[in-house]
Design an enzyme around this catalytic site. Sequence first.
Site, PDB file in Angstrom:
ATOM      1  N   SER A 193      40.714  27.413  48.267  1.00 37.43           N
ATOM      2  CA  SER A 193      40.291  27.592  46.877  1.00 37.43           C
ATOM      3  C   SER A 193      40.712  26.473  45.934  1.00 37.43           C
ATOM      4  O   SER A 193      40.315  26.460  44.778  1.00 37.43           O
ATOM      5  CB  SER A 193      40.793  28.939  46.333  1.00 37.43           C
ATOM      6  OG  SER A 193      42.141  28.860  45.960  1.00 37.43           O
TER       7      SER A 193
ATOM      8  N   LYS B 299      47.069  27.818  41.746  1.00 34.68           N
ATOM      9  CA  LYS B 299      45.848  27.826  40.935  1.00 34.68           C
ATOM     10  C   LYS B 299      46.010  26.902  39.727  1.00 34.68           C
ATOM     11  O   LYS B 299      47.110  26.456  39.403  1.00 34.68           O
ATOM     12  CB  LYS B 299      45.551  29.246  40.434  1.00 34.68           C
ATOM     13  CG  LYS B 299      45.192  30.256  41.517  1.00 34.68           C
ATOM     14  CD  LYS B 299      43.789  30.060  42.047  1.00 34.68           C
ATOM     15  CE  LYS B 299      43.401  31.107  43.070  1.00 34.68           C
ATOM     16  NZ  LYS B 299      43.979  30.896  44.394  1.00 34.68           N
TER      17      LYS B 299
END
Length: 201
Positions: A121, A164
């Site tokens: 991701s 993230k």
Amino acid sequence: MHTTQEKLLRLVKTKNLGALTLREIGALVGEEKYPQKVKHHLSQLEKKGFIRIDKKNGKIEPFGSGLIKKTKIMSIPILGTANCGPATFYAENNYQGYLKISSKLLSKRKNIFALQADGPSMNRARVGGNTIEDGDYLIIDGDERDPHDGDIVVSVFDDVANIKKFMWDKENGRIILKSESSQKFPPIIIHEDDDYHVMGK
């Protein structure tokens, strides 16, 4: 890691095991009947680089990050795996060993640790000119716990570690943890009152 080794590793951070007999150490980890087992597991921890056993001075101590003697190599603890995909990895201090890296590649030496990225991701996020690929080792600055918009952070939410991009949604009073990926991943949206903290940048 063997459960007895995990117990010993936790114990060595709070007690000087070098001042105790093997049987006394065994009593603290539920192995009082098997002192040779304790000796074996301490030896394994030393071989793996987690502890130093100084018999001469009666000390057993954890081996933290720092320069390896007589070299320019830094030894950085790997504290486990952080997620770059669906949130599945728990943020326990799951010591996996030490990452060896030239001190010339690091701008600081204290309060740093490594995590292994799991998942795709963040494979379009750029840090120091490189992307974050599945399986990469990331060096985290544990002093950087107050991120700005756009910082790549390791954070913990519901006991799960993730990597993230940090975004602050001021209008709605919430944190958005965004993926930067060649695949589609939904963001993680966190209210400012949630049990959430940043481990480092």
